[in-house]
Design a protein around this motif. Structure first.
Motif, mmCIF file in Angstrom:
data_model
loop_
_atom_site.group_PDB
_atom_site.id
_atom_site.type_symbol
_atom_site.label_atom_id
_atom_site.label_comp_id
_atom_site.label_asym_id
_atom_site.label_seq_id
_atom_site.Cartn_x
_atom_site.Cartn_y
_atom_site.Cartn_z
ATOM 1 N N TYR A 149 -45.833 91.807 85.201
ATOM 2 C CA TYR A 149 -47.140 92.464 85.180
ATOM 3 C C TYR A 149 -48.266 91.442 85.244
ATOM 4 O O TYR A 149 -49.235 91.618 85.966
ATOM 5 N N GLY A 150 -48.112 90.358 84.488
ATOM 6 C CA GLY A 150 -49.131 89.315 84.483
ATOM 7 C C GLY A 150 -48.530 87.955 84.218
ATOM 8 O O GLY A 150 -47.567 87.825 83.470
ATOM 9 N N LEU A 151 -49.092 86.938 84.865
ATOM 10 C CA LEU A 151 -48.675 85.554 84.656
ATOM 11 C C LEU A 151 -49.918 84.773 84.280
ATOM 12 O O LEU A 151 -50.781 84.508 85.114
ATOM 13 N N GLY A 152 -50.029 84.446 82.998
ATOM 14 C CA GLY A 152 -51.193 83.711 82.514
ATOM 15 C C GLY A 152 -50.822 82.312 82.094
ATOM 16 O O GLY A 152 -49.666 81.896 82.193
ATOM 17 N N ASP A 153 -51.806 81.597 81.597
ATOM 18 C CA ASP A 153 -51.573 80.230 81.131
ATOM 19 C C ASP A 153 -50.732 80.200 79.856
ATOM 20 O O ASP A 153 -50.058 79.216 79.572
ATOM 21 N N ASP A 154 -50.775 81.296 79.072
ATOM 22 C CA ASP A 154 -50.138 81.301 77.758
ATOM 23 C C ASP A 154 -48.952 82.238 77.628
ATOM 24 O O ASP A 154 -48.204 82.149 76.651
#
Length: 172
Positions: A59-64
């Motif tokens: 769904y999402g790929l973030g820095d954290d």
């Protein structure tokens, strides 16, 4: 842009339950299609083995963290693909040579577009001393690359650039 190794060890969060379901153990990619296929999530117990999240289920790929909508995103491992750090015979660690015989270095990492999972380029190292003094290289993915068993052959040096040590991949 994200490097492949930056994804490893990120926690995976289930948005439905708000629970961390594990950490990314490895990145699965298809070097022929030049795309990320998925990520391997480390099993949380002795009885629960590693599982894969296909990239289209991320769904999402973030820095954290990486997020998924719910547990249905998890599936069995796809052993037919290459792994960033696990399998042999993948692009990471391959020598890069020009078609006229000049060695550029070794593929150290992949640079990917987190929106679609496409591999945009490869980070090239020419050894620790060269990396410290001159920085690493960046090789754009193009149809002029030939993937061999032992080396990747570059036909067009316009696809290669040396990075300054102070320049970050994320700035590009």
């Amino acid at each position: 842009m994200n490097k492949g190794y930056e994804i490893i060890d990120l926690p995976v969060v289930n948005l439905d339950t708000g629970k961390e379901i594990g950490d990314v153990k490895d990145v699965v990619f298809d070097s022929n299609e030049e795309i990320i296929v998925g990520v391997i999530v480390e099993g949380t117990s002795f009885f629960e083995g590693d599982r894969m999240i296909p990239y289209d289920k991320v769904y999402g790929l973030g820095d954290d963290a990486i997020t998924i909508e719910d547990e249905s995103a998890l599936c069995e491992l796809d052993n037919a693909k290459d792994y960033l750090i696990g399998n042999t015979g993948n692009v990471i660690g391959s020598k890069v040579v020009t078609d006229d015989g000049k060695e550029l270095g070794i593929i150290e990492d992949i640079i990917l577009n987190p929106d679609n999972g496409n591999i945009n380029s490869y980070e090239i190292t020419d050894g620790l001393v060269h990396d410290i003094l001159d920085g690493r290289g960046l090789l754009s993915v193009s149809n002029e690359l030939k993937y061999g068993e032992d080396v990747v052959v570059v036909s067009n040096l316009n696809d290669y650039q040396e990075l300054n040590n102070q320049q970050s991949i994320k700035e590009e």
